[in-house]
Design an enzyme around this catalytic site. Structure first.
Site, PDB file in Angstrom:
ATOM      1  N   GLY A 180       0.825  -1.214   0.000  1.00  0.00           N
ATOM      2  CA  GLY A 180       0.000   0.000   0.000  1.00  0.00           C
ATOM      3  C   GLY A 180       0.855   1.258   0.000  1.00  0.00           C
ATOM      4  O   GLY A 180       1.948   1.281   0.565  1.00  0.00           O
ATOM      5  N   ARG A 225       1.299  -5.915  -4.953  1.00  0.00           N
ATOM      6  CA  ARG A 225       1.322  -6.794  -3.781  1.00  0.00           C
ATOM      7  C   ARG A 225       1.751  -8.221  -4.125  1.00  0.00           C
ATOM      8  O   ARG A 225       1.436  -9.157  -3.393  1.00  0.00           O
ATOM      9  CB  ARG A 225      -0.060  -6.826  -3.124  1.00  0.00           C
ATOM     10  CG  ARG A 225      -0.468  -5.542  -2.429  1.00  0.00           C
ATOM     11  CD  ARG A 225      -1.618  -5.768  -1.483  1.00  0.00           C
ATOM     12  NE  ARG A 225      -2.082  -4.540  -0.887  1.00  0.00           N
ATOM     13  CZ  ARG A 225      -1.556  -3.983   0.211  1.00  0.00           C
ATOM     14  NH1 ARG A 225      -0.553  -4.571   0.808  1.00  0.00           N
ATOM     15  NH2 ARG A 225      -2.045  -2.859   0.693  1.00  0.00           N
ATOM     16  N   ASP A 236       5.281  -5.309   6.414  1.00  0.00           N
ATOM     17  CA  ASP A 236       5.725  -6.588   6.965  1.00  0.00           C
ATOM     18  C   ASP A 236       5.771  -7.678   5.897  1.00  0.00           C
ATOM     19  O   ASP A 236       6.753  -8.416   5.796  1.00  0.00           O
ATOM     20  CB  ASP A 236       4.872  -6.996   8.176  1.00  0.00           C
ATOM     21  CG  ASP A 236       3.384  -6.935   7.903  1.00  0.00           C
ATOM     22  OD1 ASP A 236       2.970  -6.274   6.933  1.00  0.00           O
ATOM     23  OD2 ASP A 236       2.618  -7.548   8.661  1.00  0.00           O
ATOM     24  N   ASP A 237       4.732  -7.759   5.065  1.00  0.00           N
ATOM     25  CA  ASP A 237       4.712  -8.800   4.037  1.00  0.00           C
ATOM     26  C   ASP A 237       5.809  -8.563   2.993  1.00  0.00           C
ATOM     27  O   ASP A 237       6.476  -9.497   2.554  1.00  0.00           O
ATOM     28  CB  ASP A 237       3.349  -8.847   3.336  1.00  0.00           C
ATOM     29  CG  ASP A 237       2.264  -9.434   4.244  1.00  0.00           C
ATOM     30  OD1 ASP A 237       2.612 -10.268   5.109  1.00  0.00           O
ATOM     31  OD2 ASP A 237       1.090  -9.058   4.091  1.00  0.00           O
ATOM     32  N   THR A 273       4.784   1.533   6.011  1.00  0.00           N
ATOM     33  CA  THR A 273       3.362   1.214   6.108  1.00  0.00           C
ATOM     34  C   THR A 273       2.688   2.265   6.970  1.00  0.00           C
ATOM     35  O   THR A 273       3.167   2.578   8.067  1.00  0.00           O
ATOM     36  CB  THR A 273       3.029  -0.194   6.650  1.00  0.00           C
ATOM     37  OG1 THR A 273       1.598  -0.292   6.744  1.00  0.00           O
ATOM     38  CG2 THR A 273       3.598  -0.546   8.000  1.00  0.00           C
ATOM     39  N   ASP A 313       0.152   1.806   8.485  1.00  0.00           N
ATOM     40  CA  ASP A 313      -0.472   1.115   9.613  1.00  0.00           C
ATOM     41  C   ASP A 313       0.345   1.216  10.901  1.00  0.00           C
ATOM     42  O   ASP A 313      -0.178   1.003  11.993  1.00  0.00           O
ATOM     43  CB  ASP A 313      -0.668  -0.379   9.284  1.00  0.00           C
ATOM     44  CG  ASP A 313      -1.686  -0.582   8.186  1.00  0.00           C
ATOM     45  OD1 ASP A 313      -2.204   0.424   7.670  1.00  0.00           O
ATOM     46  OD2 ASP A 313      -1.971  -1.737   7.844  1.00  0.00           O
ATOM     47  N   LYS A 353     -26.275  17.470  15.876  1.00  0.00           N
ATOM     48  CA  LYS A 353     -27.358  16.527  15.549  1.00  0.00           C
ATOM     49  C   LYS A 353     -26.894  15.169  15.028  1.00  0.00           C
ATOM     50  O   LYS A 353     -27.706  14.326  14.723  1.00  0.00           O
ATOM     51  CB  LYS A 353     -28.320  17.169  14.558  1.00  0.00           C
ATOM     52  CG  LYS A 353     -27.712  17.549  13.222  1.00  0.00           C
ATOM     53  CD  LYS A 353     -28.790  18.099  12.284  1.00  0.00           C
ATOM     54  CE  LYS A 353     -28.180  18.471  10.952  1.00  0.00           C
ATOM     55  NZ  LYS A 353     -29.113  19.046  10.023  1.00  0.00           N
ATOM     56  N   TYR A 354     -25.574  14.963  14.875  1.00  0.00           N
ATOM     57  CA  TYR A 354     -25.123  13.677  14.341  1.00  0.00           C
ATOM     58  C   TYR A 354     -24.093  12.999  15.225  1.00  0.00           C
ATOM     59  O   TYR A 354     -23.234  13.655  15.796  1.00  0.00           O
ATOM     60  CB  TYR A 354     -24.454  13.866  12.965  1.00  0.00           C
ATOM     61  CG  TYR A 354     -25.367  14.304  11.865  1.00  0.00           C
ATOM     62  CD1 TYR A 354     -26.500  13.563  11.536  1.00  0.00           C
ATOM     63  CD2 TYR A 354     -25.078  15.455  11.135  1.00  0.00           C
ATOM     64  CE1 TYR A 354     -27.332  13.977  10.505  1.00  0.00           C
ATOM     65  CE2 TYR A 354     -25.900  15.873  10.106  1.00  0.00           C
ATOM     66  CZ  TYR A 354     -27.031  15.128   9.795  1.00  0.00           C
ATOM     67  OH  TYR A 354     -27.850  15.537   8.786  1.00  0.00           O
ATOM     68  N   MET A 397      -7.995   3.593   8.461  1.00  0.00           N
ATOM     69  CA  MET A 397      -7.193   2.454   8.000  1.00  0.00           C
ATOM     70  C   MET A 397      -6.286   1.908   9.086  1.00  0.00           C
ATOM     71  O   MET A 397      -6.080   2.544  10.121  1.00  0.00           O
ATOM     72  CB  MET A 397      -6.360   2.842   6.793  1.00  0.00           C
ATOM     73  CG  MET A 397      -6.979   2.389   5.499  1.00  0.00           C
ATOM     74  SD  MET A 397      -5.814   2.525   4.133  1.00  0.00           S
ATOM     75  CE  MET A 397      -6.886   1.973   2.798  1.00  0.00           C
ATOM     76  N   ARG A 456      -4.881  -2.176   8.783  1.00  0.00           N
ATOM     77  CA  ARG A 456      -5.468  -3.479   8.468  1.00  0.00           C
ATOM     78  C   ARG A 456      -5.564  -4.386   9.684  1.00  0.00           C
ATOM     79  O   ARG A 456      -6.535  -5.105   9.853  1.00  0.00           O
ATOM     80  CB  ARG A 456      -4.622  -4.128   7.376  1.00  0.00           C
ATOM     81  CG  ARG A 456      -5.183  -5.387   6.842  1.00  0.00           C
ATOM     82  CD  ARG A 456      -4.411  -5.901   5.672  1.00  0.00           C
ATOM     83  NE  ARG A 456      -2.994  -5.954   5.920  1.00  0.00           N
ATOM     84  CZ  ARG A 456      -2.078  -5.919   4.958  1.00  0.00           C
ATOM     85  NH1 ARG A 456      -2.448  -5.790   3.721  1.00  0.00           N
ATOM     86  NH2 ARG A 456      -0.805  -5.994   5.247  1.00  0.00           N
ATOM     87  N   TYR A 483      -7.687   5.781   1.973  1.00  0.00           N
ATOM     88  CA  TYR A 483      -6.883   6.165   0.813  1.00  0.00           C
ATOM     89  C   TYR A 483      -6.558   7.667   0.829  1.00  0.00           C
ATOM     90  O   TYR A 483      -5.583   8.096   0.224  1.00  0.00           O
ATOM     91  CB  TYR A 483      -7.612   5.747  -0.476  1.00  0.00           C
ATOM     92  CG  TYR A 483      -7.857   4.243  -0.485  1.00  0.00           C
ATOM     93  CD1 TYR A 483      -6.834   3.371  -0.823  1.00  0.00           C
ATOM     94  CD2 TYR A 483      -9.073   3.713  -0.076  1.00  0.00           C
ATOM     95  CE1 TYR A 483      -7.013   2.002  -0.774  1.00  0.00           C
ATOM     96  CE2 TYR A 483      -9.269   2.341  -0.019  1.00  0.00           C
ATOM     97  CZ  TYR A 483      -8.235   1.482  -0.365  1.00  0.00           C
ATOM     98  OH  TYR A 483      -8.405   0.134  -0.306  1.00  0.00           O
TER      99      TYR A 483
HETATM  100  P1  FBP Z   1       0.656  -2.063   3.617  1.00  0.00           P
HETATM  101  O1  FBP Z   1       0.632  -2.965   4.806  1.00  0.00           O
HETATM  102  O2  FBP Z   1       1.069  -2.710   2.373  1.00  0.00           O
HETATM  103  O3  FBP Z   1       1.469  -0.832   3.905  1.00  0.00           O
HETATM  104  O4  FBP Z   1      -0.802  -1.519   3.345  1.00  0.00           O
HETATM  105  C1  FBP Z   1      -1.609  -1.092   4.378  1.00  0.00           C
HETATM  106  C2  FBP Z   1      -2.951  -0.611   3.907  1.00  0.00           C
HETATM  107  O5  FBP Z   1      -2.947   0.756   3.602  1.00  0.00           O
HETATM  108  C3  FBP Z   1      -3.998  -0.950   4.963  1.00  0.00           C
HETATM  109  O6  FBP Z   1      -4.138   0.087   5.880  1.00  0.00           O
HETATM  110  C4  FBP Z   1      -5.207  -1.253   4.118  1.00  0.00           C
HETATM  111  O7  FBP Z   1      -6.058  -2.177   4.738  1.00  0.00           O
HETATM  112  C5  FBP Z   1      -4.635  -1.866   2.886  1.00  0.00           C
HETATM  113  O8  FBP Z   1      -3.367  -1.310   2.734  1.00  0.00           O
HETATM  114  C6  FBP Z   1      -5.464  -1.598   1.661  1.00  0.00           C
HETATM  115  O9  FBP Z   1      -4.920  -2.285   0.589  1.00  0.00           O
HETATM  116  P2  FBP Z   1      -5.199  -1.934  -0.931  1.00  0.00           P
HETATM  117  O10 FBP Z   1      -4.384  -0.714  -1.267  1.00  0.00           O
HETATM  118  O11 FBP Z   1      -4.695  -3.131  -1.658  1.00  0.00           O
HETATM  119  O12 FBP Z   1      -6.651  -1.671  -1.081  1.00  0.00           O
END
Ligand code: FBP
Length: 550
Positions: free
Chosen positions: A80, A144, A174-175, A202, A204, A241-242, A249, A251, A424
């Site tokens: 990502g 990916r 990490d991946d 990342t 995240d 009111k909301y 994000m 994951r 995003y």
């Molecule tokens: P990475 O772990 O590759 O950095 O990606 C994280 C992330 O942005 C998450 O927060 C999100 O769930 C995921 O990518 C979304 O993936 P994609 O861009 O494939 O929709």
């Protein structure tokens, strides 16, 4: 092509390097530390990485080095998007050219598949200069693809040999850095003199440990989301009111949600790791949020803000078991599922295949969420949580709970929900000064690791809560961060994700304040990222990093 005034100005921004990385490349030497062990599953990881296991930690310091070899380096952006990727590449490029003008940097297009499919571009000054200090990964694109089959390894080696590469730098999470470790091992095992270095990316924030204080992109993403959440809080406090349910994000880990909560002080922030540790069910979560809604309603405040981490659903123990069973079933009965998607008999089939308790959980979920849970996994076997509308799931459950409470006379108020997903929006913003400086330093430092002959290492810049002058540089063997996890129904060596620590300072700070925030309106409006102006505003980093390292 028309460019914005900010982009024009950012081209001229000179990222700050740690003092110790400034000056001549040949005046920097590597100092080796202790031998390392993997965080868990030591014997299994050692057996899988016989050539790259147990390497020593590396720190750089000033000293008289040797003349270095000529380099031809390939770089990959993987996974990502995260703000600062372009600066990792420009830092790497600048260091390579500084070491020797004849050094070459090649960018593989579209992620790791660029290496296996031999799709690349060669960088020059003009190319790099158009991307300095900008967000996004559009310089070469990302992907990916997981490099794991013998055929992929062979193809990667063929491309590397054809281009006479001396090293590959993988910028990823990490991946992707697991990919880097596996590739480094393969090249070593096959006597190929191609080094592999990773860079921790990342948004995240879950690629961190004692050595890696934060992954890049986290700072910019959290600041972007916090600006938006602050704006929503101000809107909520104006209109009154909301109730806004905002999924952010992240994951797996809830670092982004927690950091945004520390920045904006919403009424509720769910932390997946706490939900798992307290064994909270969907019903418990609904009661927890409904309690804040009801208490605020007693004060006449029928509005509020709830932050929900994207990965929540996988941490609710009963849903987690369901997902784990579904993961195995989806792999085993792939063909049947394809057919079933057309005839709509999924529920009957799952009743047979799932355990009774998991089927019960499945049946309790709204149909939309059931469908979203069955969607295709990513190439690394992860549920695509960004596609699961947990903000709607939580608000729906809260509404139900409030209706029950109203019947019992425990709630008198108005509940209107709005839903948002901030994901995003935050990944490709112009990198904050912190990310611009950090990324440039990571790339620059990756070149030093290459020049000093290291492979299977992650570029490491530390001391990040201090000013860039005081940052330190070095490298950390990737195998140190690995353990064995089940992916796509198979045990795999992967980098261990860093989850939110419930006894860590950021969570403790939130825990101490949350009862007050749940009832009172304690909103904080952080505003937009500042790129210029006083350093205490433009260079400030996350509250998480500050609390963890001060
Ligand atoms: P990475 O772990 O590759 O950095 O990606 C994280 C992330 O942005 C998450 O927060 C999100 O769930 C995921 O990518 C979304 O993936 P994609 O861009 O494939 O929709």
């Amino acid at each position: 092509m028309k460019i914005s005034e900010l982009q024009e100005a950012r081209y001229r921004y000179q990222p700050k390097l740690p003092k110790m990385l400034r000056g001549e490349i040949s005046d920097i030497v590597a100092k080796e530390g202790e031998k390392t062990e993997s965080v868990a599953d030591k014997e299994k990881i050692r057996a899988l990485f016989p050539n790259t296991y147990g390497l020593r930690e590396v720190s750089f310091e000033k000293g008289k080095g040797e003349k270095h070899k000529r380099e031809r380096v390939g770089v990959i952006l993987s996974g990502g998007q995260a703000a600062g990727g372009h600066n990792v590449i420009s830092g790497l490029y600048d260091a390579l050219k500084k070491a020797d003008k004849e050094n070459v940097l090649i960018g593989f297009k579209g992620g790791p598949s660029g290496l296996t499919d031999d799709k690349y571009v060669e960088f020059d000054d003009d190319f790099i200069n158009r991307f300095r200090n900008t967000g996004g990964f559009d310089i070469i694109g990302s992907g990916r693809t997981k490099i794991e089959s013998e055929e992929q390894f062979k193809k990667a080696a063929e491309t590397a040999k054809k281009l006479s590469l001396t090293a590959v730098v993988i910028i990823g999470g990490d991946d992707s850095n697991t990919n880097a470790a596996v590739l480094a091992e393969y090249f070593k095992a096959n006597d190929l003199p191609i080094q592999v270095i990773g860079c921790p990316k990342t948004i995240d924030g879950d690629l961190k440990n004692d050595d890696i204080e934060t992954s890049f992109g986290f700072d910019t993403a959290c600041k972007t989301y916090s600006e938006l959440i602050g704006n929503i809080e101000r809107d909520a406090n104006s209109a009154k009111k909301y109730w806004h349910f905002i999924k952010v994000m992240g994951r797996s880990a809830s670092h982004i949600a927690l950091e945004c909560a520390l920045e904006t002080q919403p009424n509720v922030c769910l932390i997946s790791e706490e939900i798992e540790s307290k064994n909270m069910s969907l019903d418990d979560i609904a009661s927890f949020v409904a309690d804040s809604v009801a208490k605020r309603a007693e004060n006449g405040d029928n509005f509020g803000v709830v932050i929900i981490p994207e990965g929540l659903i996988e941490f609710i123990p009963d849903v987690k078991s369901l997902i784990s069973e579904l993961n195995d079933i989806l792999v085993k009965y792939e063909k049947e599922f394809k057919e079933m998607n057309q005839n709509g008999k999924t529920s009957e089939f799952l009743k047979e295949k799932l355990s009774p308790s998991s089927f019960k959980t499945y049946s309790m979920l709204p149909e939309e969420i059931q469908k979203q849970l069955m969607m295709e996994r990513d190439p690394h076997g992860n549920v695509q949580v960004s596609l699961i509308e947990s903000e709607k799931l939580v608000s729906g459950l809260v509404k139900k709970k409030l209706d029950e409470m109203a019947k019992e006379g425990k709630y008198k108020g108005k509940f209107n929900a709005q839903h948002h997903f901030f994901g995003y929006e935050g990944r490709c913003a112009f990198p904050s000064n912190f990310d611009a400086d950090y990324c440039y330093s990571l790339g620059y430092n990756a070149c030093l690791l290459i020049q000093n002959g290291y492979t299977g290492y992650l570029s490491r810049i530390k001391n990040l809560s201090k000013s860039a002058d005081e940052w330190t540089a070095g490298g950390m063997p990737i195998t140190k961060m690995m353990n064995i996890e089940r992916r796509n129904g198979v045990d795999k060596p992967v980098i261990k994700k860093a989850l939110v620590e419930l006894d860590g300072k950021p969570f403790k700070f939130y825990e101490k304040n949350r009862d007050k925030w749940a009832v009172e309106t304690s909103f904080v409006y952080p505003g937009a990222i500042q790129y210029y102006g006083p350093s205490e505003i433009s260079d400030r980093t996350t509250i998480t990093l500050k609390l963890e390292h001060e």
